[in-house]
Design a protein around this motif. Structure first.
Motif, PDB file in Angstrom:
ATOM      1  N   PRO A  61       1.412  -1.101   0.274  1.00 49.84           N
ATOM      2  CA  PRO A  61      -0.257  -0.045   0.197  1.00 49.84           C
ATOM      3  C   PRO A  61       1.356   1.284  -0.486  1.00 49.84           C
ATOM      4  O   PRO A  61       0.544   2.180  -0.636  1.00 49.84           O
ATOM      5  CB  PRO A  61      -0.695  -0.484   1.113  1.00 49.84           C
ATOM      6  CG  PRO A  61      -1.387  -1.816   1.398  1.00 49.84           C
ATOM      7  CD  PRO A  61       0.294  -2.386   0.523  1.00 49.84           C
ATOM      8  N   TYR A  62       1.926   1.454   0.857  1.00 45.02           N
ATOM      9  CA  TYR A  62       2.673   2.340   0.601  1.00 45.02           C
ATOM     10  C   TYR A  62       3.621   2.563  -0.633  1.00 45.02           C
ATOM     11  O   TYR A  62       2.988   3.780  -1.541  1.00 45.02           O
ATOM     12  CB  TYR A  62       4.068   1.925   1.357  1.00 45.02           C
ATOM     13  CG  TYR A  62       5.194   2.669   1.611  1.00 45.02           C
ATOM     14  CD1 TYR A  62       5.524   4.148   1.823  1.00 45.02           C
ATOM     15  CD2 TYR A  62       6.354   2.491   0.442  1.00 45.02           C
ATOM     16  CE1 TYR A  62       6.521   5.180   1.894  1.00 45.02           C
ATOM     17  CE2 TYR A  62       7.493   3.203   0.131  1.00 45.02           C
ATOM     18  CZ  TYR A  62       7.381   4.910   0.661  1.00 45.02           C
ATOM     19  OH  TYR A  62       8.429   5.200   0.951  1.00 45.02           O
ATOM     20  N   ALA A  63       3.634   1.665  -1.705  1.00 39.60           N
ATOM     21  CA  ALA A  63       4.083   1.179  -2.908  1.00 39.60           C
ATOM     22  C   ALA A  63       2.932   2.334  -4.035  1.00 39.60           C
ATOM     23  O   ALA A  63       3.646   3.165  -3.974  1.00 39.60           O
ATOM     24  CB  ALA A  63       5.180   0.049  -3.231  1.00 39.60           C
ATOM     25  N   PHE A  67       7.410 -11.065   8.497  1.00 42.52           N
ATOM     26  CA  PHE A  67       7.204 -11.151   6.562  1.00 42.52           C
ATOM     27  C   PHE A  67       6.342 -10.112   6.708  1.00 42.52           C
ATOM     28  O   PHE A  67       5.739  -9.786   7.294  1.00 42.52           O
ATOM     29  CB  PHE A  67       7.155 -12.275   6.784  1.00 42.52           C
ATOM     30  CG  PHE A  67       8.127 -13.281   6.666  1.00 42.52           C
ATOM     31  CD1 PHE A  67       9.430 -12.806   7.333  1.00 42.52           C
ATOM     32  CD2 PHE A  67       8.310 -14.961   6.394  1.00 42.52           C
ATOM     33  CE1 PHE A  67      10.894 -13.979   7.246  1.00 42.52           C
ATOM     34  CE2 PHE A  67       9.594 -15.442   6.551  1.00 42.52           C
ATOM     35  CZ  PHE A  67       9.993 -15.066   7.252  1.00 42.52           C
ATOM     36  N   ARG A  68       6.305  -9.608   5.172  1.00 46.98           N
ATOM     37  CA  ARG A  68       5.593  -8.835   4.110  1.00 46.98           C
ATOM     38  C   ARG A  68       4.443  -9.809   3.527  1.00 46.98           C
ATOM     39  O   ARG A  68       4.947 -10.821   2.696  1.00 46.98           O
ATOM     40  CB  ARG A  68       5.882  -7.403   3.814  1.00 46.98           C
ATOM     41  CG  ARG A  68       6.805  -6.784   4.982  1.00 46.98           C
ATOM     42  CD  ARG A  68       7.596  -5.675   4.015  1.00 46.98           C
ATOM     43  NE  ARG A  68       8.353  -5.173   5.078  1.00 46.98           N
ATOM     44  CZ  ARG A  68       9.731  -4.446   4.824  1.00 46.98           C
ATOM     45  NH1 ARG A  68       9.691  -3.651   3.860  1.00 46.98           N
ATOM     46  NH2 ARG A  68       9.996  -3.529   6.163  1.00 46.98           N
ATOM     47  N   PRO A  69       3.320  -8.805   3.626  1.00 51.01           N
ATOM     48  CA  PRO A  69       2.499 -10.414   3.086  1.00 51.01           C
ATOM     49  C   PRO A  69       3.505 -10.309   1.080  1.00 51.01           C
ATOM     50  O   PRO A  69       2.258 -11.368   0.586  1.00 51.01           O
ATOM     51  CB  PRO A  69       0.980  -9.016   2.405  1.00 51.01           C
ATOM     52  CG  PRO A  69       1.194  -8.671   3.826  1.00 51.01           C
ATOM     53  CD  PRO A  69       2.670  -8.574   4.473  1.00 51.01           C
ATOM     54  N   THR A  70       3.621  -9.362   0.772  1.00 55.32           N
ATOM     55  CA  THR A  70       4.186  -9.009  -0.700  1.00 55.32           C
ATOM     56  C   THR A  70       5.961  -8.629  -0.184  1.00 55.32           C
ATOM     57  O   THR A  70       6.078  -7.469   0.250  1.00 55.32           O
ATOM     58  CB  THR A  70       3.552  -8.789  -1.824  1.00 55.32           C
ATOM     59  OG1 THR A  70       2.794  -7.570  -1.138  1.00 55.32           O
ATOM     60  CG2 THR A  70       2.480  -9.763  -2.474  1.00 55.32           C
ATOM     61  N   GLU A  71       6.435  -9.034  -0.853  1.00 52.99           N
ATOM     62  CA  GLU A  71       8.130  -8.518  -0.659  1.00 52.99           C
ATOM     63  C   GLU A  71       8.503  -7.795  -1.724  1.00 52.99           C
ATOM     64  O   GLU A  71       8.421  -8.301  -3.312  1.00 52.99           O
ATOM     65  CB  GLU A  71       8.899  -9.758   0.350  1.00 52.99           C
ATOM     66  CG  GLU A  71      10.665  -9.096   0.304  1.00 52.99           C
ATOM     67  CD  GLU A  71      10.405  -8.560   0.680  1.00 52.99           C
ATOM     68  OE1 GLU A  71      10.246  -7.366   0.691  1.00 52.99           O
ATOM     69  OE2 GLU A  71      11.205  -9.368   2.554  1.00 52.99           O
ATOM     70  N   VAL A  72       8.906  -6.990  -1.787  1.00 52.89           N
ATOM     71  CA  VAL A  72      10.266  -6.204  -2.542  1.00 52.89           C
ATOM     72  C   VAL A  72      11.367  -7.221  -2.757  1.00 52.89           C
ATOM     73  O   VAL A  72      12.433  -6.940  -1.385  1.00 52.89           O
ATOM     74  CB  VAL A  72      10.445  -5.644  -2.222  1.00 52.89           C
ATOM     75  CG1 VAL A  72      11.229  -4.183  -3.416  1.00 52.89           C
ATOM     76  CG2 VAL A  72       8.750  -4.279  -2.668  1.00 52.89           C
TER      77      VAL A  72
HETATM   78  P1  GDR Z   1      12.164  -1.312   2.949  1.00 48.55           P
HETATM   79  O1  GDR Z   1      13.315  -0.796   4.291  1.00 48.55           O
HETATM   80  O2  GDR Z   1      10.811  -1.138   3.557  1.00 48.55           O
HETATM   81  O3  GDR Z   1      13.464  -1.297   1.828  1.00 48.55           O
HETATM   82  O4  GDR Z   1      11.639   0.681   2.803  1.00 48.55           O
HETATM   83  P2  GDR Z   1      13.264  -1.455   5.652  1.00 48.55           P
HETATM   84  O5  GDR Z   1      14.520  -1.820   6.313  1.00 48.55           O
HETATM   85  O6  GDR Z   1      11.963  -2.144   6.099  1.00 48.55           O
HETATM   86  O7  GDR Z   1      13.255  -3.755   4.827  1.00 48.55           O
HETATM   87  C1  GDR Z   1      14.376  -3.709   4.330  1.00 48.55           C
HETATM   88  C2  GDR Z   1      14.238  -5.341   4.037  1.00 48.55           C
HETATM   89  O8  GDR Z   1      14.300  -5.670   5.123  1.00 48.55           O
HETATM   90  C3  GDR Z   1      13.673  -7.131   5.636  1.00 48.55           C
HETATM   91  N1  GDR Z   1      13.612  -6.689   7.296  1.00 48.55           N
HETATM   92  C4  GDR Z   1      13.262  -5.926   8.148  1.00 48.55           C
HETATM   93  N2  GDR Z   1      12.593  -4.938   7.374  1.00 48.55           N
HETATM   94  C5  GDR Z   1      12.188  -4.443   9.262  1.00 48.55           C
HETATM   95  N3  GDR Z   1      11.529  -2.771   9.167  1.00 48.55           N
HETATM   96  N4  GDR Z   1      11.919  -4.897  10.026  1.00 48.55           N
HETATM   97  C6  GDR Z   1      12.758  -5.711  10.836  1.00 48.55           C
HETATM   98  O9  GDR Z   1      12.998  -7.265  11.172  1.00 48.55           O
HETATM   99  C7  GDR Z   1      13.182  -7.307   9.058  1.00 48.55           C
HETATM  100  N5  GDR Z   1      13.447  -8.164   9.066  1.00 48.55           N
HETATM  101  C8  GDR Z   1      14.216  -8.277   7.379  1.00 48.55           C
HETATM  102  C9  GDR Z   1      12.358  -6.427   4.980  1.00 48.55           C
HETATM  103  O10 GDR Z   1      11.703  -7.382   4.634  1.00 48.55           O
HETATM  104  C10 GDR Z   1      13.532  -5.848   3.478  1.00 48.55           C
HETATM  105  O11 GDR Z   1      12.890  -6.622   2.061  1.00 48.55           O
HETATM  106  C11 GDR Z   1      12.470   1.594   3.221  1.00 48.55           C
HETATM  107  C12 GDR Z   1      11.911   2.596   3.993  1.00 48.55           C
HETATM  108  O12 GDR Z   1      12.030   3.642   3.942  1.00 48.55           O
HETATM  109  C13 GDR Z   1      10.884   3.363   2.722  1.00 48.55           C
HETATM  110  O13 GDR Z   1      10.485   4.803   3.172  1.00 48.55           O
HETATM  111  C14 GDR Z   1      11.370   3.469   0.801  1.00 48.55           C
HETATM  112  O14 GDR Z   1      10.459   3.930   0.109  1.00 48.55           O
HETATM  113  C15 GDR Z   1      12.346   2.770   1.045  1.00 48.55           C
HETATM  114  O15 GDR Z   1      12.956   2.383   2.183  1.00 48.55           O
HETATM  115  C16 GDR Z   1      12.788   2.782  -0.296  1.00 48.55           C
END
Ligand code: GDR
Ligand code: NDP
Length: 386
Positions: free
Chosen positions: A159-161, A326-331
């Motif tokens: 939803p953010y993206a 984990f996210r429902p859909t991941e990048v």
């Molecule tokens: P992101 O940053 O989603 O890329 O968005 P985040 O640091 O949250 O996650 C990066 C990756 O790490 C994985 N992950 C975890 N993430 C979090 N937050 N906490 C955890 O415990 C964890 N373990 C693994 C995530 O699944 C993900 O793949 C950031 C934000 O700053 C956005 O606003 C911005 O647009 C993007 O970067 C570019």
């Protein structure tokens, strides 16, 4: 006041990027207005060092209460401040949280951008006010091609993206329809000691520091396989400013061109304090086990010798996977190509990933050494002083 002094308005000034950008613009001689949200606790920690008492004559940093969901408020602030440049950084910026608050995220991150652009049009500031929109590599989402450039197709995965996708296109549309100098910076992940505590890099550097100092036992993370192109926020805010000084309004990718797994970032952060991690197992059963402690590195990082508590951690798991993250859909994979920014604007980053990890770890170890000092010695010191 100097007639030619430039005026900037920063939404999201209390966030990581807002703080670094405010510092940069003040150094460049701008008058800086910032929008902050009302909260029940002080929320200006990151910019307190820049704050000026509003009673001083002609303060250079002025804060206004506001919110991206309030059109009237935004329009009034823009009318009062008549900015030459608006940096729209405010957003509900946590990808995972956007799955919990999708409607609010759409409102603040998507329609919020429209509110800024409409205010400019409504106030007749199309020729005066330039706009920087904080777009994101999350737009690329499900990988279509790598490395990602300004022409790589988008496929948002949260939803953010999706909200940021609306903001991206409405910025392009207002540029084309009304000739507003409005630009998207498609920024890849950028971090710093000021990074919010729930983003993965800061969560890791805080935990590595606390575990090394005996203030935390272990760290729970989500997807360790995902790969990000991590840069330093200081380099990226410099580029935000450069984008608005360019001859033409365009959209720009800002990235380092190097991608790294979350697992590798963990290893680098723990290595700063001399903790050598080995990863075993797969998926939710993967563990990061402490293989050994490099005493010299430990002493260099913390100023202390590892004690029995630290030495007893050897062979124990410090990193666990918790599917709750984990996210429902991941990048899965982000890696950006900033050739256009390098060639047309001369932008190159000062920091690489090693420098970034070093900067964050140095800052977090110092932060938690203070906690340790208070925990261990603060009480005694207070008694001695009485
Ligand atoms: P992101 O940053 O989603 O890329 O968005 P985040 O640091 O949250 O996650 C990066 C990756 O790490 C994985 N992950 C975890 N993430 C979090 N937050 N906490 C955890 O415990 C964890 N373990 C693994 C995530 O699944 C993900 O793949 C950031 C934000 O700053 C956005 O606003 C911005 O647009 C993007 O970067 C570019
Ligand atoms: P932060 O989360 O650190 O800061 C976000 C800022 O927006 C904070 O000041 C926050 O206020 C404010 N904010 C949130 N919601 C609202 C609202 N409804 N009204 C007004 N202000 C609000 O983000 P970053 O500094 O890391 O990022 C800045 C921008 O860049 C964001 O738009 C983000 O989505 C985008 N971005 C970030 C990247 C990164 O890697 N850091 C990469 C690409 C894009 P408060 O302090 O009160 O919470």
């Amino acid at each position: 006041m100097n007639d030619k002094q430039k005026v900037a308005l920063i939404t999201g000034i209390t966030g990581q990027d807002g703080a670094y950008l405010a510092e940069l613009l003040l150094e460049k001689g701008y008058k800086v207005h910032g929008i902050k949200r009302r909260s029940s606790l002080f929320n200006t920690d990151r910019i307190d060092h820049l704050y000026e008492d509003p009673h001083t004559q002609d303060p250079q940093l002025i804060l206004h209460f506001g919110d991206m969901t309030d059109s009237m408020n935004l329009t009034r602030i823009i009318q009062e401040t008549q900015p030459d440049e608006i940096y729209n950084l405010a957003a509900m910026s946590h990808v995972k949280v956007s799955f919990d608050t999708p409607e609010y995220t759409a409102n603040a991150d998507g329609i919020g951008t429209l509110r800024i652009l409409e205010a400019i049009r409504f106030l007749g500031l199309e020729k005066k006010t330039r706009v920087y929109q904080a777009s994101t590599s999350e737009l690329y989402g499900l990988v279509q091609a790598v490395p990602q450039t300004e022409t790589t197709p988008f496929y948002p995965r949260s939803p953010y993206a999706v909200a940021k996708m609306y903001a991206y296109w409405i910025t392009v549309n207002y540029r084309e329809a009304y000739n507003i100098f409005a630009c998207n910076g498609i920024l890849f992940n950028h971090e710093s000691p000021l990074r919010g505590e729930t983003f993965v890099t800061r969560k890791i550097t805080r935990a590595a520091s606390k575990i090394a100092l005996g203030l935390q036992d272990c760290l729970y993370l989500g997807n360790l396989d995902s790969k990000r192109d991590w840069g330093h926020a200081k380099d990226y805010v410099r580029m935000m400013w450069m984008i608005l000084q360019a001859d033409e309004a365009e959209d720009w990718v800002i990235a380092t061109g190097v991608t790294t797994t979350v697992r590798e970032f963990v290893r680098m952060a723990f290595s700063y304090v001399g903790f050598d991690l080995r990863f075993e197992g797969e998926g939710v059963y993967e563990l990061g086990i402490l293989d050994g402690i490099d005493q010299e590195k430990y002493i260099q990082a913390t100023g202390q010798v590892p004690n029995t508590q630290q030495l007893e951690m050897i062979g124990k798991p410090l990193i666990h996977v918790d599917p709750a993250y984990f996210r429902p859909t991941e990048v899965d994979l982000l890696i950006g190509d900033a050739t256009k920014a390098r060639e047309k604007l001369g932008w190159t980053p000062d920091y690489d990933l090693n420098d970034l990890v070093y900067d964050m770890m140095q800052s977090d170890v110092a932060l938690f050494l203070r906690d340790l000092y208070l925990k261990e010695g603060g009480h005694k010191i207070l008694i001695q002083a009485e």
